[in-house]
Design a protein around this motif. Structure first.
Motif, PDB file in Angstrom:
ATOM      1  N   VAL A  72     -27.218   5.541  18.337  1.00 53.53           N
ATOM      2  CA  VAL A  72     -27.740   6.642  19.156  1.00 53.53           C
ATOM      3  C   VAL A  72     -27.225   8.004  18.717  1.00 53.53           C
ATOM      4  CG1 VAL A  72     -27.956   5.090  21.129  1.00 53.53           C
ATOM      5  CG2 VAL A  72     -25.898   6.503  20.916  1.00 53.53           C
ATOM      6  N   LEU A  73     -26.419   8.030  17.656  1.00 52.10           N
ATOM      7  CA  LEU A  73     -25.732   9.247  17.239  1.00 52.10           C
ATOM      8  C   LEU A  73     -25.639   9.280  15.719  1.00 52.10           C
ATOM      9  CD1 LEU A  73     -23.777  11.674  18.023  1.00 52.10           C
ATOM     10  CD2 LEU A  73     -21.940   9.972  17.928  1.00 52.10           C
ATOM     11  N   CYS A  74     -25.777  10.465  15.129  1.00 53.57           N
ATOM     12  CA  CYS A  74     -25.512  10.637  13.703  1.00 53.57           C
ATOM     13  C   CYS A  74     -24.093  11.176  13.537  1.00 53.57           C
ATOM     14  CB  CYS A  74     -26.498  11.615  13.077  1.00 53.57           C
ATOM     15  SG  CYS A  74     -28.170  10.985  12.916  1.00 53.57           S
ATOM     16  N   THR A  75     -23.292  10.481  12.728  1.00 50.80           N
ATOM     17  CA  THR A  75     -21.917  10.893  12.446  1.00 50.80           C
ATOM     18  C   THR A  75     -21.773  11.050  10.935  1.00 50.80           C
ATOM     19  OG1 THR A  75     -21.253   8.569  12.427  1.00 50.80           O
ATOM     20  CG2 THR A  75     -20.933   9.773  14.495  1.00 50.80           C
ATOM     21  N   SER A  76     -21.782  12.286  10.463  1.00 53.20           N
ATOM     22  CA  SER A  76     -21.710  12.565   9.030  1.00 53.20           C
ATOM     23  C   SER A  76     -20.326  13.108   8.700  1.00 53.20           C
ATOM     24  CB  SER A  76     -22.792  13.566   8.635  1.00 53.20           C
ATOM     25  OG  SER A  76     -24.078  13.079   8.989  1.00 53.20           O
ATOM     26  N   VAL A  77     -19.632  12.444   7.774  1.00 54.43           N
ATOM     27  CA  VAL A  77     -18.240  12.788   7.478  1.00 54.43           C
ATOM     28  C   VAL A  77     -18.100  13.258   6.029  1.00 54.43           C
ATOM     29  CG1 VAL A  77     -15.851  11.961   7.448  1.00 54.43           C
ATOM     30  CG2 VAL A  77     -17.465  11.078   9.163  1.00 54.43           C
ATOM     31  N   ASN A  78     -17.481  14.418   5.871  1.00 50.46           N
ATOM     32  CA  ASN A  78     -17.120  14.981   4.575  1.00 50.46           C
ATOM     33  C   ASN A  78     -18.327  15.220   3.669  1.00 50.46           C
ATOM     34  OD1 ASN A  78     -14.461  15.065   5.442  1.00 50.46           O
ATOM     35  ND2 ASN A  78     -13.977  13.052   4.605  1.00 50.46           N
ATOM     36  N   ASP A  79     -18.535  14.422   2.613  1.00 53.34           N
ATOM     37  CA  ASP A  79     -19.645  14.649   1.697  1.00 53.34           C
ATOM     38  C   ASP A  79     -20.974  14.188   2.283  1.00 53.34           C
ATOM     39  OD1 ASP A  79     -18.736  11.940   1.403  1.00 53.34           O
ATOM     40  OD2 ASP A  79     -19.954  11.778  -0.406  1.00 53.34           O
ATOM     41  N   ALA A  80     -20.952  13.509   3.439  1.00 54.30           N
ATOM     42  CA  ALA A  80     -22.179  13.219   4.179  1.00 54.30           C
ATOM     43  C   ALA A  80     -22.512  14.437   5.026  1.00 54.30           C
ATOM     44  CB  ALA A  80     -21.986  11.995   5.065  1.00 54.30           C
ATOM     45  N   VAL A  81     -23.779  14.828   5.025  1.00 51.02           N
ATOM     46  CA  VAL A  81     -24.146  16.043   5.754  1.00 51.02           C
ATOM     47  C   VAL A  81     -25.251  15.800   6.773  1.00 51.02           C
ATOM     48  CG1 VAL A  81     -25.815  16.811   4.021  1.00 51.02           C
ATOM     49  CG2 VAL A  81     -24.668  18.513   5.465  1.00 51.02           C
ATOM     50  N   LEU A  82     -26.103  14.797   6.550  1.00 54.77           N
ATOM     51  CA  LEU A  82     -27.203  14.523   7.469  1.00 54.77           C
ATOM     52  C   LEU A  82     -27.372  13.018   7.667  1.00 54.77           C
ATOM     53  CD1 LEU A  82     -30.044  16.891   6.148  1.00 54.77           C
ATOM     54  CD2 LEU A  82     -28.587  17.282   8.152  1.00 54.77           C
ATOM     55  N   HIS A  83     -27.853  12.641   8.840  1.00 58.13           N
ATOM     56  CA  HIS A  83     -28.282  11.264   9.145  1.00 58.13           C
ATOM     57  C   HIS A  83     -27.174  10.237   8.976  1.00 58.13           C
ATOM     58  CE1 HIS A  83     -32.500  12.778   7.683  1.00 58.13           C
ATOM     59  NE2 HIS A  83     -32.093  13.387   8.787  1.00 58.13           N
ATOM     60  N   GLY A  84     -25.932  10.655   9.181  1.00 59.71           N
ATOM     61  CA  GLY A  84     -24.810   9.740   8.994  1.00 59.71           C
ATOM     62  C   GLY A  84     -24.868   8.562   9.951  1.00 59.71           C
ATOM     63  N   LEU A  85     -24.975   7.368   9.425  1.00 59.72           N
ATOM     64  CA  LEU A  85     -25.054   6.156  10.237  1.00 59.72           C
ATOM     65  C   LEU A  85     -23.650   5.754  10.682  1.00 59.72           C
ATOM     66  CD1 LEU A  85     -27.029   3.950  11.263  1.00 59.72           C
ATOM     67  CD2 LEU A  85     -26.482   2.665   9.184  1.00 59.72           C
ATOM     68  N   PRO A  86     -23.371   5.719  11.990  1.00 60.20           N
ATOM     69  CA  PRO A  86     -22.029   5.308  12.438  1.00 60.20           C
ATOM     70  C   PRO A  86     -21.655   3.938  11.891  1.00 60.20           C
ATOM     71  CG  PRO A  86     -23.272   6.254  14.258  1.00 60.20           C
ATOM     72  CD  PRO A  86     -24.244   6.081  13.119  1.00 60.20           C
ATOM     73  N   HIS A  87     -20.407   3.844  11.415  1.00 60.56           N
ATOM     74  CA  HIS A  87     -19.922   2.588  10.846  1.00 60.56           C
ATOM     75  C   HIS A  87     -18.431   2.482  11.124  1.00 60.56           C
ATOM     76  CE1 HIS A  87     -19.331   5.725   7.822  1.00 60.56           C
ATOM     77  NE2 HIS A  87     -18.349   4.994   7.325  1.00 60.56           N
ATOM     78  N   ASP A  88     -17.821   1.412  10.694  1.00 61.50           N
ATOM     79  CA  ASP A  88     -16.415   1.149  10.978  1.00 61.50           C
ATOM     80  C   ASP A  88     -15.522   2.042  10.119  1.00 61.50           C
ATOM     81  OD1 ASP A  88     -14.019   0.094  11.815  1.00 61.50           O
ATOM     82  OD2 ASP A  88     -14.239  -1.810  10.750  1.00 61.50           O
ATOM     83  N   TYR A  89     -15.305   3.259  10.581  1.00 62.80           N
ATOM     84  CA  TYR A  89     -14.474   4.233   9.880  1.00 62.80           C
ATOM     85  C   TYR A  89     -13.661   5.003  10.904  1.00 62.80           C
ATOM     86  CZ  TYR A  89     -13.047   8.372   7.237  1.00 62.80           C
ATOM     87  OH  TYR A  89     -12.303   9.381   6.662  1.00 62.80           O
ATOM     88  N   ARG A  90     -12.354   5.076  10.674  1.00 64.86           N
ATOM     89  CA  ARG A  90     -11.471   5.827  11.568  1.00 64.86           C
ATOM     90  C   ARG A  90     -11.228   7.222  10.992  1.00 64.86           C
ATOM     91  NH1 ARG A  90      -9.625   3.026  15.699  1.00 64.86           N
ATOM     92  NH2 ARG A  90      -9.778   0.750  15.630  1.00 64.86           N
ATOM     93  N   LEU A  91     -11.462   8.223  11.811  1.00 64.76           N
ATOM     94  CA  LEU A  91     -11.322   9.599  11.379  1.00 64.76           C
ATOM     95  C   LEU A  91      -9.902   9.906  10.917  1.00 64.76           C
ATOM     96  CD1 LEU A  91     -13.440  11.254  14.191  1.00 64.76           C
ATOM     97  CD2 LEU A  91     -14.054  11.133  11.760  1.00 64.76           C
ATOM     98  N   ARG A  92      -9.818  10.734   9.875  1.00 66.25           N
ATOM     99  CA  ARG A  92      -8.535  11.115   9.288  1.00 66.25           C
ATOM    100  C   ARG A  92      -8.295  12.607   9.465  1.00 66.25           C
ATOM    101  NH1 ARG A  92      -9.710   7.895   3.602  1.00 66.25           N
ATOM    102  NH2 ARG A  92      -9.834   5.784   4.507  1.00 66.25           N
ATOM    103  N   ASP A  93      -7.035  12.981   9.390  1.00 65.20           N
ATOM    104  CA  ASP A  93      -6.669  14.384   9.506  1.00 65.20           C
ATOM    105  C   ASP A  93      -7.363  15.186   8.406  1.00 65.20           C
ATOM    106  OD1 ASP A  93      -5.335  16.579  10.547  1.00 65.20           O
ATOM    107  OD2 ASP A  93      -3.588  16.309   9.249  1.00 65.20           O
ATOM    108  N   GLY A  94      -8.105  16.211   8.799  1.00 58.82           N
ATOM    109  CA  GLY A  94      -8.793  17.061   7.833  1.00 58.82           C
ATOM    110  C   GLY A  94     -10.228  16.682   7.556  1.00 58.82           C
ATOM    111  N   ASP A  95     -10.703  15.585   8.106  1.00 55.02           N
ATOM    112  CA  ASP A  95     -12.112  15.218   7.915  1.00 55.02           C
ATOM    113  C   ASP A  95     -13.025  16.290   8.491  1.00 55.02           C
ATOM    114  OD1 ASP A  95     -11.794  12.800   6.588  1.00 55.02           O
ATOM    115  OD2 ASP A  95     -12.066  11.553   8.371  1.00 55.02           O
TER     116      ASP A  95
END
Length: 255
Positions: A72-95
């Motif tokens: 239900v949500l797009c989560t784009s991290v770092n080099d991802a900018v659009l349409h980020g598919l949520p997956h098993d990733y824990r956010l890190r300092d500086g992301d």
């Protein structure tokens, strides 16, 4: 087909805008070092259920998506900018995290996005690309007035982005919003002032400048959805749903 909303219909869209804004506010507060992207998606899902709303993403399957989105949500991290598919990733300092969310309340849709840096470590160039998308969005909203042209919105975005030294990708951009998430017109992030559709009261659109620090070229991740920069540089995304009125534009998703 471009549909203009009546004043009553624009008013009826306000709850969807307020809800989308409230979800993004809650997600920004929840996004911290160690938080899983799947937990952020679950929070958004919980808020949709509690509000009696409907997700615009979970069954979404356009031609460029490998399968129904499923979240239900797009989560784009770092080099991802659009349409980020949520997956098993824990956010890190500086992301650098971009959150894009759309939902339907009482049959009306609102769509919005925001980017943030997680934790205490803040790269100046990451903050700069975030700030530029926000400034471009503000500039675009400033010219989104009845009698102006769609090209004025695109040109305002491009002026800010090019002025800051960024290349602009026009493959994805803003769009009409109403009973569905994506409709006419397409709102490019680059264009010529004074050209295109005349903006009229009742037009409701999402304006969404997005940038990558080092390129304007994308590739699709193996998940079939997430769009990443070809050079690995980080990106940011800002978006609001607005309504053209007889006066100043109404920002339905203002936080």
């Amino acid at each position: 087909m471009i549909e203009l909303k009546t004043p009553a219909e624009v008013e009826a869209m306000r709850p969807a805008g307020r809800f989308v804004a409230s979800v993004l506010t809650a997600l920004l507060e929840a996004a911290d070092v160690g938080v899983n992207l799947l937990d952020l998606d679950a929070l958004a899902h919980k808020m949709i259920r509690e509000a009696g709303g409907e997700s615009c993403y979970i069954d979404y399957h356009p031609s460029f998506g490998a399968s129904p989105f499923g979240k239900v949500l797009c989560t784009s991290v770092n080099d991802a900018v659009l349409h980020g598919l949520p997956h098993d990733y824990r956010l890190r300092d500086g992301d650098l995290l971009s959150l894009d969310f759309a939902a339907s309340i009482n049959g009306w849709v609102a769509d919005s996005a925001v980017s943030t840096i997680v934790g205490k470590h803040r790269d100046e160039q990451d903050q700069r690309v975030i700030d530029t998308t926000e400034e471009a969005l503000e500039a675009a909203i400033g010219v989104a007035k009845a009698g102006n042209k769609l090209g004025d919105i695109s040109a305002a975005i491009a002026q800010v982005c090019h002025g800051a030294g960024y290349a602009v990708n026009t493959q994805f951009g803003g769009h009409g919003v109403g009973r569905t998430m994506h409709g006419e017109p397409h709102v490019p992030n680059d264009g010529r002032a004074g050209r295109g559709l005349v903006l009229r009261p009742g037009l409701v659109i999402a304006i969404e400048p997005w940038l990558m620090r080092g390129t304007d070229q994308l590739y699709t991740d193996r998940d079939g959805w997430t769009l990443r920069s070809v050079d690995g540089s980080r990106g940011a995304h800002s978006e609001h749903t607005i309504a053209i009125t007889d006066g100043d534009p109404l920002v339905l998703t203002a936080r």
